[in-house]
Design an enzyme around this catalytic site. Structure first.
Site, PDB file in Angstrom:
ATOM      1  CB  THR A  72      44.101  36.541  45.905  1.00 60.88           C
ATOM      2  OG1 THR A  72      44.619  37.105  47.243  1.00 60.88           O
ATOM      3  CG2 THR A  72      45.043  35.818  45.039  1.00 60.88           C
ATOM      4  CB  SER A 188      41.267  43.346  49.507  1.00 58.69           C
ATOM      5  OG  SER A 188      40.183  42.885  49.551  1.00 58.69           O
ATOM      6  CB  THR A 227      26.070  33.917  40.279  1.00 60.04           C
ATOM      7  OG1 THR A 227      25.872  32.717  39.668  1.00 60.04           O
ATOM      8  CG2 THR A 227      24.582  34.605  41.284  1.00 60.04           C
ATOM      9  CB  CYS A 317      51.122  35.454  58.252  1.00 60.72           C
ATOM     10  SG  CYS A 317      50.943  35.185  60.173  1.00 60.72           S
TER      11      CYS A 317
END
Length: 377
Positions: A72, A188, A227, A317
Site C-alpha cells: 500500500t 508486498s 528507521t 474486504c
C-alpha cells in the site's frame, strides 16, 4: 477436531519456515542500520543482503529498491512521488492504487478482465501531459494476468511511464522487470510467504528521483524516511530467495496449478451451475474466482468458515466488511454472478486433502441452498 484449511493465500500467505528462521536470527541482534558502530553496520549488511536477494528475483539494480511498510505504501509512493502531472489507472487495480489516485483517469477492461489496450492508447493520445499509467500484473480477485509488456510499449510510445503492482504475481509466476518493461514495480512480502508489514518499490532506472511521502530522515537514499524494519526486510529477502528457488525448479508452480485445476473441475462437476470467472483468460496458477449463482459470496465465506475452510469473498474486504467488487463490475458481469463470487487461493503449503475438504463443504452449502448437486465425487 479436523485440520483447518487455509485457502486465502491472496490475502496473505503463511510465513515460510525459512523466512521465520531468518527473522528470528535478525531479531536477536540489536543495531540501527543508520548507526556507524559495529552493530549498526551488521544491521545495514542484513538490509543490503535482502536488497540483493529481491533484486535477483526480478532482475533489478539493488540501488533502485526502496523498502516500505508494504504494498500500500509502495503504491502511494509510486503514484504520489513520480512527479507526473497526469495519472491513468486500470479499472481493476487494487484499492491501494485507486484510493491513492482518486483523480486518475480509469482505463476500462474487456469482459475477459483484461485491460483494453486500444482504449489505453486513445486516452494517452488525447492529452500530451507527462503521464504515469498503473497496470497490475495479476488481479487479486480473479488471478487474471494482464498483458503488461504490450501495455508498456503503448505507454512508452506516448512518452508516459508505467507503474506495475506485482504483489499477487510474486512467487507464483516469474516476474522480470526488464521483460515487463515497467518503470516502477511495487510488491508486498506477505503475498509470497514473507511477513506482513513490509514491501518494496523497485525503479527500473535506479537513479530516478522520487518525491518522498514520508519525511524526517535520509533512509533509502532519501526516498523513504524512517528507521528500516530490519527483521521484516530480512524476511522479505528470504521469501524472495525461496520464491526464486521454487520458480527455478522443473515444476514452476510447485503443484499448485494442478490443485487449482482439480478444485475447479470438482466444483463444476458437483454443481453444474457453478461458474469459474476468467477461466478463458491467462491466470495465476493458484487462484480461482468461483461463482455459485443465487448464493451471496459473503454467505459462502461464512458457511465455509464454520466448516473450517478459509476463503475470501470475490469482493474486496476491509476491516471485516465486504464491499461490492469493483473488479467484477468493471468486467460487466451480470448481477447473479457478481454478487455470488468467492476467491479461493492456494499456495506453498496447500495439499490435495485441502481441495477435497473445500469441495465437500462447498457442495453441502449448495445442497442446503437448494441448488442441483451431483453426487458423483
Amino acid at each position: 477436531m479436523s485440520r483447518a484449511v487455509y485457502l486465502d493465500y491472496n490475502s496473505g500467505a503463511p510465513v515460510r519456515p525459512e523466512v521465520a528462521a531468518a527473522m528470528v536470527e535478525a531479531l536477536a541482534e540489536p543495531g540501527n542500520p543508520s548507526s556507524v558502530h559495529g552493530f549498526g553496520r551488521a544491521a545495514r549488511a542484513r538490509v543490503e543482503a535482502a536488497r540483493r536477494q529481491l533484486a535477483g528475483l526480478v532482475g533489478a539494480d539493488p540501488a533502485g529498491i526502496v523498502f516500505t511498510s508494504g504494498g500500500t505504501e509502495a503504491n502511494a509512493l509510486a503514484l504520489r512521488g513520480c512527479g507526473r502531472s497526469r495519472l491513468l489507472v486500470s479499472s481493476i487495480e487494487h484499492p491501494s492504487v485507486l484510493d491513492s489516485a482518486s483523480e486518475a483517469e480509469r482505463v476500462p477492461v474487456t469482459p475477459d478482465g483484461i485491460i483494453d489496450l486500444a482504449a489505453l492508447d486513445c486516452l494517452l493520445a488525447a492529452n500530451t501531459r507527462p503521464a504515469l499509467v498503473s497496470v497490475m500484473l495479476a488481479n487479486n480477485e480473479t488471478g487474471i494476468v494482464q498483458p503488461v509488456a504490450e501495455a508498456a510499449r503503448i505507454i512508452h510510445a506516448r512518452g508516459a511511464w508505467l507503474h506495475c503492482d506485482v504483489a499477487q504475481a510474486m512467487g507464483r509466476i516469474k516476474v522480470s522487470l526488464g521483460q515487463l518493461g515497467a518503470d516502477i514495480l511495487t510488491l508486498s512480502a506477505h503475498k509470497m510467504g514473507g511477513p506482513a508489514g513490509v514491501g518494496a518499490l523497485i525503479l527500473a532506472e535506479s537513479g530516478r528521483t522520487l518525491a518522498p511521502i514520508l519525511l524526517g530522515g535520509g533512509q533509502e537514499r532519501r526516498r523513504r524516511a524512517g528507521t528500516e524494519n530490519v527483521a521484516g526486510i530480512v524476511g522479505l529477502g528470504a521469501a524472495a530467495q525461496s520464491a526464486g528457488d521454487d520458480l527455478a525448479g522443473a515444476d514452476t508452480t510447485y503443484g499448485v496449478q494442478a490443485l487449482r485445476d482439480r478444485l475447479e473441475e470438482g466444483a463444476r462437476r458437483l454443481v453444474p451451475d457453478a461458474v469459474v470467472i476468467g477461466a478463458g483468460a491467462p491466470r495465476l496458477p493458484n487462484t480461482t474466482c468461483l461463482a455459485l449463482p443465487g448464493v451471496e459470496g459473503r454467505t459462502q465465506v461464512m458457511a465455509l468458515d464454520l466448516a473450517g475452510v478459509a476463503v475470501s469473498a470475490g469482493a474486496a474486504c476491509s476491516s471485516g466488511k465486504v464491499a461490492p467488487s469493483h473488479v467484477l463490475a468493471a468486467m460487466g458481469l451480470e448481477e447473479r454472478l457478481k454478487g455470488s463470487a468467492i476467491r479461493v487461493s492456494l499456495g506453498w503449503s496447500s495439499r490435495p486433502e485441502d481441495v477435497d475438504t473445500f469441495l465437500a463443504a462447498w457442495a453441502d452449502l449448495a445442497r442446503h441452498k437448494g441448488l442441483k448437486v451431483s453426487e458423483a465425487a
